[in-house]
Write a protein that holds these residues in place. Structure first.
Motif, mmCIF file in Angstrom:
data_model
loop_
_atom_site.group_PDB
_atom_site.id
_atom_site.type_symbol
_atom_site.label_atom_id
_atom_site.label_comp_id
_atom_site.label_asym_id
_atom_site.label_seq_id
_atom_site.Cartn_x
_atom_site.Cartn_y
_atom_site.Cartn_z
ATOM 1 N N LEU A 55 -8.610 -35.395 56.660
ATOM 2 C CA LEU A 55 -9.295 -35.638 55.395
ATOM 3 C C LEU A 55 -10.329 -36.738 55.630
ATOM 4 O O LEU A 55 -9.980 -37.881 55.917
ATOM 5 C CB LEU A 55 -8.281 -36.071 54.331
ATOM 6 C CG LEU A 55 -8.800 -36.130 52.905
ATOM 7 C CD1 LEU A 55 -9.052 -34.731 52.354
ATOM 8 C CD2 LEU A 55 -7.809 -36.863 52.008
ATOM 9 N N LEU A 56 -11.591 -36.347 55.530
ATOM 10 C CA LEU A 56 -12.677 -37.314 55.708
ATOM 11 C C LEU A 56 -13.130 -37.753 54.325
ATOM 12 O O LEU A 56 -13.654 -36.927 53.570
ATOM 13 C CB LEU A 56 -13.832 -36.675 56.478
ATOM 14 C CG LEU A 56 -15.121 -37.500 56.545
ATOM 15 C CD1 LEU A 56 -14.941 -38.722 57.438
ATOM 16 C CD2 LEU A 56 -16.284 -36.651 57.040
ATOM 17 N N GLY A 57 -12.920 -39.015 53.984
ATOM 18 C CA GLY A 57 -13.222 -39.432 52.618
ATOM 19 C C GLY A 57 -12.386 -38.592 51.684
ATOM 20 O O GLY A 57 -11.168 -38.600 51.764
ATOM 21 N N ASN A 58 -13.043 -37.810 50.831
ATOM 22 C CA ASN A 58 -12.272 -36.972 49.923
ATOM 23 C C ASN A 58 -12.413 -35.480 50.230
ATOM 24 O O ASN A 58 -12.119 -34.639 49.401
ATOM 25 C CB ASN A 58 -12.661 -37.267 48.474
ATOM 26 C CG ASN A 58 -14.151 -37.111 48.245
ATOM 27 O OD1 ASN A 58 -14.845 -36.503 49.056
ATOM 28 N ND2 ASN A 58 -14.641 -37.639 47.131
ATOM 29 N N ARG A 59 -12.928 -35.131 51.407
ATOM 30 C CA ARG A 59 -13.093 -33.699 51.735
ATOM 31 C C ARG A 59 -12.299 -33.347 52.987
ATOM 32 O O ARG A 59 -12.146 -34.142 53.894
ATOM 33 C CB ARG A 59 -14.567 -33.365 52.025
ATOM 34 C CG ARG A 59 -15.583 -33.981 51.096
ATOM 35 C CD ARG A 59 -15.797 -33.177 49.831
ATOM 36 N NE ARG A 59 -16.487 -34.016 48.842
ATOM 37 C CZ ARG A 59 -17.801 -34.007 48.635
ATOM 38 N NH1 ARG A 59 -18.559 -33.207 49.350
ATOM 39 N NH2 ARG A 59 -18.328 -34.798 47.733
ATOM 40 N N LEU A 109 -16.679 -42.869 57.326
ATOM 41 C CA LEU A 109 -15.767 -42.960 56.188
ATOM 42 C C LEU A 109 -14.329 -42.964 56.728
ATOM 43 O O LEU A 109 -14.095 -42.493 57.837
ATOM 44 C CB LEU A 109 -15.926 -41.742 55.264
ATOM 45 C CG LEU A 109 -17.280 -41.566 54.590
ATOM 46 C CD1 LEU A 109 -17.306 -40.246 53.843
ATOM 47 C CD2 LEU A 109 -17.558 -42.709 53.637
ATOM 48 N N PRO A 110 -13.396 -43.450 55.941
ATOM 49 C CA PRO A 110 -12.004 -43.398 56.384
ATOM 50 C C PRO A 110 -11.515 -41.961 56.530
ATOM 51 O O PRO A 110 -11.936 -41.072 55.777
ATOM 52 C CB PRO A 110 -11.238 -44.095 55.257
ATOM 53 C CG PRO A 110 -12.255 -44.868 54.509
ATOM 54 C CD PRO A 110 -13.548 -44.133 54.647
#
Lengths: 550, 299, 300, 287, 112
Positions: free
Chosen positions: D41-45, D15-16
């Motif tokens: 921040l990986l994705g939204n976490r 993930l971005p």
């Protein structure tokens, strides 16, 4: 029940000027504390306002917060949003923007300044549904909108009626119909005739320039609408943006308009932009003193200032031709929207800089109006958000009004010639807290005809703002200790602690239920929407409240 | 002291602080570089009559545009005077020369001084009448001025520093041939020194001057103490018997050290047959800040 | 569009073919409509069409300029230069987009001469080489035109409420499209947060698709990625996405079995009505319920 | 203080990742545990640096210490395929970031100083809005190199970006000041709307180079597909500053065989719609 | 039979609002004034060809489908919310709210 104790109450409507009093709230309204059992009072939820000033919630009489042009402004200026963001919390949704904040952000930012009621100042009826959609998404505030009519084809057609009796009667039918079609609260007039003129590619409109196609003049438009508003007894008088906004020497037009309307209740909006004198070479000077003198002698008139705030902002107005002029002058981005048969609007980003003489004069003119007009009930604090600057600058402007030394300290930051073109730096007046309460809530609420707002008497809406008393008035007004919306604590120490949905304020004067046949035919001939799809439906009003006509 | 039989008078040359700048002229080839440099440094022998003193220092060690270059040094009595003259000379003599460009040669030999710059390119640019443009390369701004042949490139600003003007020595000889030969030898020797120029024609001056004149309108007049033809009637003459010709070498330099070195090499080279004495001009040490004692330099 | 109908004496269709895609556009809003100050309808207007091939729309124009594809930006630039009175050298600029400079002069003169001009531009402008920059340039062209006369531009929006989606996203998030909430607040960046490049890069790990049919409209690589992740499709009809979507939720069609607001291409909002009853809930109802459950799951 | 931190990526994420924290300033004076705890921040976490990287604090590398940037702010050395890591080096003001591998978008955006060296590819918005420092990319870069984010009038306002490979569309768009040099080819709209500064493209550039430029210089060493009709031809000449720029580029490691310091250029003025004070210089030697 | 006047057509950005629609037994049987495409869309929307609610191809109740969708989106670390073009602004609002809650990305077909 809930009570606010130990605070110094500033409730100018009731002549309360800083006395320590307790405020009692029940079911969203202020109630009298008299005869209350002391034991009962002790058990109530209590907010301690020791060392604080307790004011009614702020009421903004003129702001641009919702609708087509505001949203176009958001699209036009993404760069305004990047640096001003609010992440979601347990109680708030995300938001962004300062000059043109997103809808939720608009509600939060106003609430964080202690404002509880705000009016969107320019909505063309055909786009009113859009404005209401956005207003539904602005939390924390009671809202309403003003319907623009100064360049409306149907209005001009009726004004063209040679029979004065029939003309008045038809206008008294049409104006309520337009207000109801747009579910608006008041009648707004923007550069009467001038926008229509521009669509014909003509120059700026003077008071007696005939407007095509009927040849109705701006003078006829404003007097006709002012009479109609008077006779309908609308809570708020005609809300007028005069011709020649921003032109040097426009104070003559403004005074002529005032003379024409003398005797009619009228609210002159962002008067700062209409208060310029002219030097021999065509430069700007302040015309504020002449307008102040006129207002002092005419209690039927009120104004708001549209105070300039130095920095970047975005101008947005229904005054489309003015915006095009501004765009050519500044070489800036420009957006325009002609609204069918009702008006237009334009958008141009600007930067007001203290070292630019015109901006410095504009800045001084706004403050002059606030300081020269004797009766604070006749002049109100606005920045014509976001035209002259974002509303978040209100605390700073309050400081300028309350602290003459601070105001004078600005002189060296301004273009040196501002001293010769204005009288601001000869004025020593300082506002006190009661006067601030008048120009930001009590006065605006009264002028809007909102009997349950702008004061803290029994029966008032329990919209309350509690500010810590500080010597730095900008700091004081930018971080309220408490804000209550309809009796519920929504802001504590400047932070949003609860989200509340406000009401939509509108009016329902008697008028046409349906357009008369000839006007319906005209409507069909010039609109691209059907009459049946024109009127804003009930679905678009969240918690509507009809304010009665007098 | 004596060198090669030439007497070195135990005296000193008295010199003054002057504001200097190094202008690096480049062009398509040596010929046009020299033309531009000559024109710019022409008629710049003495501040008294020319407003500035200038000369070609030598070939540029390197040039920004990689073309042949000559470094010219300019010395003025004030920064203002220097700026005024540089604007005129660069504008009239360098910009006008085909293929030329003009850069700040920098003053690496004056690292201790507060760096001060003159906005030469920053002003000459207005010749472009609004069509000038600038280019910043590696933090340095160059102005580009459209000219009929292409474009003239010049540094926005030129470094200046306080240097030394008026270093000198006199060659007192038996004959004019001997004086000239000695002076030429001195000039050739000084050519090896960077940071100095000899502002007079070919580096040599024959009409040395004294301060003041009996005529109110002249600030300076012929150096009567050194003129052989009036030796007999001038009470203050300094010429020993047998001196029939005197030539002077005037040295402007960026630092006292380079002026001293130039003086040393020049005097040494001038000590030839036919030269009677080498001395230097001063005002008793009252006027000039810099003193160059000949004997000390040579010992 | 009321202004186009009532005032326009010059209408330019550029990269759009309303006769076939917005079939009533001409008669209701533009060239054929009879308006307040245009009682003669089509006869009172000059109509210019710019397109890469003849279409029924271009056939009805007074002046048709058939251009080579991918030159929108150049065309707008040259028209700007002509409107600004800039000297263009015929030897260097003999033709633009394959059309002789003389024809562009004719268009520029028509703009200068009109009383009220309207430019309708379509996918041929917005979706050709340069995309958003083309729109920016057309905007500048319109500004330049307003120095001479009143001139107005309008994008021909396709799907019913694509404009509404821009409007709603803008007032809620600040931006009309391509918004990411990873940080808890809105970040906007077309390209980085646009559907096509994101799917091409294989970034999303789940998808919620509402009221569109990516299976039919998106390129194969984008669809491939969607098929590889959990995808929720909400649609009133079977389409090319519903057969493979992980979760399929049928809904009542908006404007037929569900009421709500749509935004016309010129930002006029209209209320669409419920004409028949559907056995299924509306998009709004499904999504509101889903939102509550997501909220619940996230708080748990 | 002189710091040299090396982060080695264990496994590229799927993930971005937002990696704003990967700038030298975040690392100076921190121990291994502090560095490992820096947020990403990986994705939204939220995750940490240690979740992805092996962290090593190295003795000052004398080789790195040679550069001024590294002496001032320390060196952050990243190894691995970081093409999903966005915002590396964003807002850095000093020090040096060396990446052995590729980086994602926004690398070096808003940089004010220091150096970012990418020995691999870079994503979009490389050096967007940068105002100082220098960026070198050995491989290719994406779109919007040194450009502006949407809404802004100006993008990059200073510093230099040097790309040895190719670049995408809008190279140096809305450039206000500074140098963007691309050794390879680039896409459409190079130097779009630039206000001033220099954009140089060594290889093939596609269409609309310099469109809407106000001032500044676009140098194309290879003939483009087309020149905008809103540019007017001036002449053929060797610009006086070209030899200087040529030497400067050589110093940055960009060599163009066949283009000499005395190369001659076709000169065009434009964009006439914006006042016509900009120029396109089209190298003649190359063919 | 019911006759609806001034109906808004939702097919394209024109939103023609003068349509006449005849409804009989909850089915659209007649459309006047619309263009061919608009008319077809109305008939199509009236025609029951909705996909059955399903999870992984298995038919379920609407409620179950919504539950599963919520589960997927709540779990997702980089969800994409896409479409919005042919639905109401009221539904679009809910989609924005879902994007906010799931910290996802939201986009519509007008993006580039």
């Amino acid at each position: 029940m809930l009570r606010i104790v130990n605070g110094r109450v500033h409730d100018p409507s009731h002549g309360v000027g800083g006395e320590v009093r307790d405020i009692y709230i029940q079911d969203g309204r202020i109630v009298s504390g008299e005869g209350l059992d002391p034991a009962q009072a002790r058990d109530m939820e209590t907010l301690d306002a020791a060392g604080c000033a307790v004011l009614p919630g702020g009421v903004d009489i003129h702001s641009h917060i919702a609708g087509a042009k505001v949203n176009s402004g958001r699209i036009m200026c993404p760069e305004d949003h990047y640096g001003h963001v609010r992440a979601a919390t347990d109680v708030t949704r995300p938001g962004c923007g300062l000059i043109v904040p997103s809808t939720y952000e608009t509600g939060y930012l106003y609430s964080q300044l202690g404002y509880t009621t705000v009016f969107e100042a320019a909505v063309p009826p055909i786009e009113a549904r859009h404005a209401h959609e956005e207003l539904m998404d602005i939390p924390m505030l009671d809202t309403g909108c003003f319907a623009v009519m100064g360049n409306n084809y149907l209005v001009m057609k009726v004004l063209n009626d040679p029979d004065p009796v029939r003309r008045r009667e038809r206008l008294r039918g049409l104006v309520p119909w337009l207000l109801r079609a747009s579910r608006a609260f008041a009648v707004k007039v923007v550069n009467p005739g001038g926008v229509e003129d521009w669509k014909w590619n003509a120059g700026a409109a003077d008071l007696d320039t005939p407007t095509p196609p009927f040849g109705v003049t701006p003078r006829q438009i404003v007097t006709g609408l002012a009479e109609a508003v008077d006779s309908l007894g609308l809570p708020h008088p005609m809300h007028l943006h005069c011709n020649h906004l921003g032109d040097p020497g426009n104070v003559e037009t403004t005074l002529a308009t005032m003379e024409t309307l003398s005797g009619h209740r009228t609210h002159f909006t962002h008067l700062q932009y209409h208060a310029y004198g002219r030097t021999k070479k065509g430069g700007f000077t302040s015309g504020a003193a002449r307008l102040a003198e006129y207002l002092d002698a005419h209690p039927e008139f009120t104004c708001d200032v549209g105070q300039i705030v130095f920095g970047n902002t975005l101008t947005m107005t229904s005054d489309a031709p003015m915006e095009f002029k501004l765009h050519k002058m500044r070489g800036a981005k420009w957006g325009n929207c002609d609204i069918e048969m009702e008006g237009g609007s334009g958008l141009v980003p600007v930067r007001y800089a203290p070292k630019v003489l015109v901006n410095a004069i504009q800045w001084a003119v706004g403050l002059e109006l606030l300081l020269l007009i004797k009766n604070p009930w006749q002049v109100f604090l606005t920045t014509d958000h976001p035209n002259a600057g974002p509303f978040t600058a209100y605390p700073e402007i309050i400081r300028l009004l309350m602290d003459a030394d601070y105001r004078r300290s600005w002189l060296e930051k301004l273009h040196p010639r501002v001293r010769r073109r204005t009288v601001l730096f000869d004025l020593d007046r300082e506002y006190d807290l009661d006067e601030i309460a008048v120009i930001t809530r009590a006065g605006t609420a009264r002028r809007l005809g909102l009997s349950s707002k702008g004061h803290l008497g029994a029966g008032a809406d329990a919209d309350v703002a509690v500010y810590p008393i500080l010597s730095d008035k900008a700091a004081m007004f930018s971080r309220p200790r408490f804000v209550l919306k309809q009796g519920e604590l929504v802001v504590r120490d400047g932070q949003i602690v609860a989200e509340r949905t406000g009401r939509t304020l509108c009016v329902a004067p008697e008028g046409y239920r349906q357009l008369p046949e000839d006007l319906a035919e005209t409507f069909a001939g010039c609109y691209t929407v059907k009459l049946a799809n024109y009127m804003v439906e009930d679905e678009y009003l969240r918690r509507p409240e009809v304010v009665p006509c007098g | 002291m004596r060198i090669n039989g030439v007497e070195i008078v135990d005296t000193f040359a008295e010199a003054f602080p002057m504001h200097g700048a190094r202008v690096r002229v480049t062009a398509v080839n040596d010929r046009w570089t020299r033309q531009a440099a000559l024109a710019a440094t022409g008629f710049a022998t003495s501040v008294i009559g020319c407003g500035i003193e200038a000369g070609i220092e030598g070939a540029s060690p390197e040039t920004p545009d990689g073309r042949p270059g000559l470094d010219c040094l300019f010395f003025g009595m004030s920064r203002d005077a220097l700026e005024k003259q540089l604007l005129k000379r660069i504008g009239q003599a360098i910009m006008t020369a085909p293929t030329s460009a003009c850069f700040d040669g920098g003053l690496p030999e004056c690292p201790d001084q507060e760096p001060e710059t003159l906005p030469i390119g920053g002003k000459i640019r207005y010749f472009g009448d609004g069509h000038q443009s600038s280019k910043v390369i590696d933090g340095r701004r160059y102005w580009r001025i459209p000219v009929m042949e292409g474009e003239f490139v010049i540094d926005e600003s030129f470094a200046t520093a306080k240097g030394v003007g008026g270093g000198n020595f006199m060659i007192l000889a038996q004959s004019d041939e001997a004086a000239l030969a000695a002076a030429e030898a001195a000039v050739a020797a000084i050519g090896a020194v960077r940071g100095v120029i000899l502002p007079f024609p070919g580096g040599i001056v024959r009409s040395g001057s004294q301060v003041g004149s009996r005529y109110a309108f002249l600030p300076a007049s012929t150096n009567i103490a050194f003129c052989p033809t009036i030796r007999g009637r001038v009470p203050g003459t300094v010429l020993p018997r047998g001196v029939n010709s005197v030539l002077e070498i005037v040295i402007d330099g960026l630092t006292p050290e380079v002026v001293a070195e130039a003086t040393r090499l020049g005097v040494l080279a001038a000590c030839r047959d036919g030269v009677v004495q080498i001395t230097a001009g001063n005002y008793g040490g009252k006027l000039g800040k810099h003193h160059f004692h000949l004997c000390r330099l040579l010992s | 569009m009321g202004e186009a109908r009532n005032r326009a004496d010059l209408i330019i269709y550029w990269g759009c073919n309303p006769v076939e895609t917005h079939m009533r556009h001409l008669s209701r809003y533009s060239s054929l409509a009879k308006g307040l100050y245009t009682p003669e309808g089509r006869k009172g207007r000059k109509v210019v069409a710019i397109d890469i091939r003849p279409t029924p729309t271009t056939k009805g124009a007074d002046l048709f300029l058939q251009v080579k594809p991918g030159n929108t930006f150049e065309i707008a630039s040259v028209l700007r230069a002509l409107l600004r009175g800039e000297r263009l050298e015929e030897e260097a600029v003999a033709a633009v987009a394959g059309v002789p400079l003389a024809s562009w002069r004719e268009v520029a003169e028509a703009i200068k001469a009109c009383r009220y001009g309207v430019l309708f531009f379509g996918l041929g402008v917005t979706q050709c080489r340069g995309s958003d920059i083309n729109v920016e340039q057309v905007g500048l062209l319109i500004q330049d035109a307003n120095v001479h006369t009143r001139f107005y531009g309008l994008a021909m929006r396709g799907h019913g409420n694509v404009n509404g989606s821009n409007q709603v996203m803008t007032w809620l998030t600040g931006y009309p499209m391509s918004v990411n909430f990873s940080h808890g607040f809105a970040q906007f960046n077309p390209g980085e947060f646009s559907v096509l490049p994101m799917l091409a890069r294989g970034e999303p790990d789940a998808a919620l698709i509402v009221a569109t049919d990516p299976g039919a409209h998106l390129p194969a690589d984008a669809v491939r990625h969607l098929r590889s992740i959990p995808t929720v499709a909400i649609d009133p009809h079977k389409n090319q996405t519903t057969p493979w979507a992980t979760v399929v939720i049928p809904v009542a069609p908006s404007g037929v079995a569900a009421a709500g607001t749509f935004y016309r291409m010129d930002n006029v909002p209209l209320r669409v009505r419920k004409l028949i009853e559907s056995p299924y809930p509306s998009d709004e109802e499904v999504l509101a319920a889903m939102k509550e459950r997501i909220d619940h799951a996230l708080r748990a | 203080m002189h710091t040299h931190v090396k982060l080695t990526l264990r496994t590229p994420p799927d993930l971005p990742v937002d990696a704003q924290s990967l700038i030298p300033e975040s690392f100076v004076g921190k121990d291994q545990a502090d560095i490992g705890a820096l947020p990403l921040l990986l994705g939204n976490r939220s995750v940490t640096v240690a979740d992805f990287f092996d962290v090593a604090i190295l003795p000052a590398d004398p080789g790195d210490g040679r550069t001024e940037e590294a002496r001032e702010g320390g060196t952050l050395h990243l190894c691995g395929d970081l093409s999903r890591f966005k915002h590396i080096g964003e807002q850095m003001a000093c020090g040096r970031v060396v990446v052995d591998g590729s980086v994602g978008s926004h690398a070096g955006a808003f940089m004010t100083g220091g150096a970012l060296d990418v020995n691999g590819e870079a994503g979009d918005y490389l050096g967007a809005h940068m105002s100082g420092g220098r960026i070198t990319v050995r491989g290719s870069a994406g779109h919007f190199v040194g450009a502006a984010y949407r809404g802004y009038v100006f993008g990059m306002t200073g510093g230099s970006i040097c790309i040895h490979g190719d670049a995408g569309h809008m190279v140096g768009a809305r450039l206000r000041r500074g140098l963007v040099a691309v050794g390879g080819s680039c896409g459409d709209l190079a130097a779009y709307g630039m206000r001033a500064g220099t954009v140089l493209i060594g290889g093939k550039s596609r269409v609309r180079a310099g469109a809407n430029m106000v001032r500044g210089t676009v140098i194309l060493l290879t003939p483009p597909e087309a020149i905008m009709p809103t540019f007017r031809y001036n002449c053929v000449y060797c610009p006086g500053f070209w030899p200087i720029l040529h030497a400067s580029l050589a110093g940055l490691g960009l060599d163009f065989p066949g283009v000499s310091p005395q190369a001659v250029f076709e000169s065009y003025s434009g964009d006439i719609n914006e006042g016509g004070r900009g120029e396109i210089l089209l190298c003649r030697n190359a063919n | 039979m019911q006759l609806h006047q001034d109906v808004v057509c939702t097919f394209c950005g024109c939103l023609c609002d003068d349509l006449e629609v005849e409804v009989e037994d909850n089915v659209i049987v007649g459309v006047k004034k619309a263009c061919v495409i608009g008319k077809n869309k109305l008939f199509h929307d009236s025609h029951p060809d909705a996909p059955p609610p399903s999870i992984a191809g298995r038919e379920v109740s609407i409620e179950e489908a919504i539950d599963e969708a919520a589960r997927i989106l709540a779990r997702a670390r980089y969800p994409l919310i896409y479409g919005l073009s042919s639905t109401t602004s009221e539904a679009q609002r809910e989609l924005v709210a879902i994007a906010e809650k799931t910290k996802g990305t939201i986009d519509n077909p007008s993006s580039y």
